[in-house]
Design an enzyme around this catalytic site. Structure first.
Site, PDB file in Angstrom:
ATOM      1  N   ASP A 177      90.524 -58.695 -66.716  1.00  0.00           N
ATOM      2  CA  ASP A 177      91.053 -58.009 -65.537  1.00  0.00           C
ATOM      3  C   ASP A 177      92.522 -57.666 -65.790  1.00  0.00           C
ATOM      4  O   ASP A 177      92.990 -56.538 -65.574  1.00  0.00           O
ATOM      5  CB  ASP A 177      90.913 -58.974 -64.340  1.00  0.00           C
ATOM      6  CG  ASP A 177      91.068 -58.283 -63.006  1.00  0.00           C
ATOM      7  OD1 ASP A 177      91.312 -57.069 -63.000  1.00  0.00           O
ATOM      8  OD2 ASP A 177      90.947 -58.969 -61.966  1.00  0.00           O
TER       9      ASP A 177
ATOM     10  N   ASP B 237      97.430 -65.156 -73.661  1.00  0.00           N
ATOM     11  CA  ASP B 237      98.842 -64.898 -73.304  1.00  0.00           C
ATOM     12  C   ASP B 237      99.569 -64.206 -74.455  1.00  0.00           C
ATOM     13  O   ASP B 237     100.382 -63.300 -74.241  1.00  0.00           O
ATOM     14  CB  ASP B 237      99.552 -66.190 -72.881  1.00  0.00           C
ATOM     15  CG  ASP B 237      99.357 -67.345 -73.856  1.00  0.00           C
ATOM     16  OD1 ASP B 237      98.440 -67.265 -74.700  1.00  0.00           O
ATOM     17  OD2 ASP B 237     100.126 -68.318 -73.783  1.00  0.00           O
TER      18      ASP B 237
ATOM     19  N   ASP C 162      94.294 -53.894 -67.266  1.00  0.00           N
ATOM     20  CA  ASP C 162      95.290 -53.194 -66.433  1.00  0.00           C
ATOM     21  C   ASP C 162      96.578 -52.982 -67.222  1.00  0.00           C
ATOM     22  O   ASP C 162      97.196 -51.923 -67.154  1.00  0.00           O
ATOM     23  CB  ASP C 162      95.605 -54.006 -65.170  1.00  0.00           C
ATOM     24  CG  ASP C 162      94.741 -53.562 -63.998  1.00  0.00           C
ATOM     25  OD1 ASP C 162      93.758 -52.832 -64.234  1.00  0.00           O
ATOM     26  OD2 ASP C 162      95.047 -53.943 -62.853  1.00  0.00           O
TER      27      ASP C 162
ATOM     28  N   LYS D  48      91.690 -68.887 -73.995  1.00  0.00           N
ATOM     29  CA  LYS D  48      92.745 -69.907 -74.004  1.00  0.00           C
ATOM     30  C   LYS D  48      92.111 -71.198 -74.534  1.00  0.00           C
ATOM     31  O   LYS D  48      91.983 -72.189 -73.812  1.00  0.00           O
ATOM     32  CB  LYS D  48      93.303 -70.103 -72.583  1.00  0.00           C
ATOM     33  CG  LYS D  48      94.179 -68.966 -72.108  1.00  0.00           C
ATOM     34  CD  LYS D  48      95.559 -68.955 -72.745  1.00  0.00           C
ATOM     35  CE  LYS D  48      96.415 -70.075 -72.187  1.00  0.00           C
ATOM     36  NZ  LYS D  48      97.717 -70.148 -72.910  1.00  0.00           N
TER      37      LYS D  48
ATOM     38  N   TYR E  71      85.564 -65.837 -61.404  1.00  0.00           N
ATOM     39  CA  TYR E  71      85.343 -65.075 -60.163  1.00  0.00           C
ATOM     40  C   TYR E  71      83.994 -65.398 -59.519  1.00  0.00           C
ATOM     41  O   TYR E  71      83.767 -65.083 -58.361  1.00  0.00           O
ATOM     42  CB  TYR E  71      85.437 -63.564 -60.423  1.00  0.00           C
ATOM     43  CG  TYR E  71      86.818 -63.084 -60.825  1.00  0.00           C
ATOM     44  CD1 TYR E  71      87.953 -63.848 -60.571  1.00  0.00           C
ATOM     45  CD2 TYR E  71      86.986 -61.868 -61.457  1.00  0.00           C
ATOM     46  CE1 TYR E  71      89.209 -63.416 -60.945  1.00  0.00           C
ATOM     47  CE2 TYR E  71      88.248 -61.427 -61.833  1.00  0.00           C
ATOM     48  CZ  TYR E  71      89.351 -62.211 -61.579  1.00  0.00           C
ATOM     49  OH  TYR E  71      90.600 -61.774 -61.951  1.00  0.00           O
TER      50      TYR E  71
END
Ligand code: NAD
Length: 369
Positions: A253, A229, A257, A196, A145
């Protein structure tokens, strides 16, 4: 450098239901002052759309300096349809981004707790979520970001190319991993680090640096690594396997959530954003519910204040080291739910509906007892 004033809170109610839920926190702060002689000092000011309406900016310099000198900022929520068409720099959300960035709040803590009284509110089976208590620690000021270069550029063949850059340094990784290990020591002593590393070099560095910090300073904490993942799947399959999850800005993020939805109740979930401790052990921090300004119910006394009240409990625990007082407040929230009192968003058969301020009063009555 502006000096932090001990036990001073800056309340920024913001927009929509923000002022309603912050009003309940104010009552609770006053209760602690009167009954526990804690001498909390409160200041209150505008942020978000409310600030834009009065000053033409989502946060004034004056309010920003107040944030710098207090021990913790407690924010309600910002935003709403009234301000949706403003240019980017004037949007209410800029107030939040400025506070997070300028206060250097690099660690975002989001607990996902499934209250036993509300287990039916989750979309997952009760046996999967009942008793769930996870803490997600998300790196908040680095990664894709913020990385450079970024932008959208024309390329030779007439197409355009979108670029974002995912970067992390060892010190950025270590400081957020430290927060996760320290938290784990106060909980079930288990950290899962997610990245990852199979496809990203920055992910491999993340994994190696977290492991190295663990081996150097936190050998007593159980550490495991998981691909992000897989973590997304495991959160749905068997969320109770986790204690503390630490991950980068982008994966955090999404995973936070996802985890919050396991509990099924937006109005109950708090969060904390923490900065680094200085040499005197002082730290800047902001606490806020994870929900937004809920313009659809604003001004109707329907807002659930529990997420904001639990955010204040996190402020007691993490900014002021007042664990006993934080426990007391969290226990009082549980007691109110045990009594079957509910705001409309968490109503179920056999429970009694209360307004925002009645919920605050009921929690204070439990504190008193
Ligand atoms: P929202 O969280 O405001 O509302 C989503 C739904 O949940 C709505 O139906 C709302 O009524 C309900 N809800 C939310 N909090 C509740 C509470 N405490 N008690 C009872 N019901 C509650 O999300 P949204 O509708 O997507 O966003 C509304 C505005 O809030 C937008 O302008 C958005 O940009 C802003 N927003 C701000 C923040 C923040 O300040 N940190 C976070 C998210 C969204």
């Amino acid at each position: 450098m502006i000096k932090i004033k001990k036990r001073k809170f800056l309340l920024l109610p913001g927009d929509g239901i923000g002022p309603e839920v912050i009003a309940e926190v104010k009552k609770i702060i006053n209760w602690f002052n009167t009954n526990k002689s804690l001498d909390f000092e409160i200041d209150e000011d505008l942020a978000g759309g409310a600030s834009y309406d009065k000053h033409g900016t989502p946060i004034t310099d004056e309010v920003f300096y107040k944030a710098l000198e207090c021990e913790a900022v407690i924010l309600g929520a910002v935003g709403g349809p009234k301000w949706d068409n403003l240019e980017f720099s004037k949007k209410p959300e800029r107030a939040l981004l400025k506070l997070r960035k300028e206060l250097k709040l690099f660690a975002n803590l989001r607990p996902a707790i499934c209250f036993k009284q509300l287990v039916d509110a989750s979309t997952l089976k009760p046996e999967i979520v009942s008793g769930l208590d996870i803490m997600i620690v998300r790196e908040l000021t680095g990664g894709i970001y913020f990385g450079e270069p970024r932008g959208i550029k024309p390329i030779d063949n007439g197409e355009r190319k979108g670029i974002n850059t995912h970067t992390y340094t060892t010190s950025e990784i270590e400081r957020v991993a430290k927060v996760a290990f320290d938290l784990a020591r106060k909980r079930k002593n288990k950290v899962t680090s997610c990245e990852k590393s199979n496809v990203m070099e920055a992910g491999l560095l993340w994994k190696e640096d977290v492991q190295a910090l663990h081996d150097r300073e936190y050998k007593d904490v159980e550490l495991s690594h998981m691909l992000a993942d897989n973590c997304a799947m495991q959160l749905l399959r068997n969320p109770k396997q986790f204690d503390v999850i630490v991950t980068d800005n982008l994966f955090g993020d999404m995973l936070s959530d996802e985890a919050s939805m396991l509990t099924g109740s937006l109005g109950l979930l708090p969060s904390a954003s923490l900065g680094a401790k200085n040499k005197d052990g002082e730290m800047r921090a902001m606490y806020e519910p994870i929900h937004g300004s809920a313009p659809d119910i604003a001004g109707k006394g329907l807002a659930n204040p529990i997420a904001t009240i639990l955010s204040f409990a996190m402020a007691l625990r993490y900014s002021l080291d007042l664990d006993k007082e934080a426990d007391l407040l969290e226990k009082s929230v549980q007691d109110v739910l045990d009594k079957g009192l509910r705001t409309k968003d968490i109503m179920s058969q056999g429970t009694k509906e209360v307004s925002t301020s009645q919920m605050g009063d009921a929690i204070i009555a439990c504190l008193q007892n």
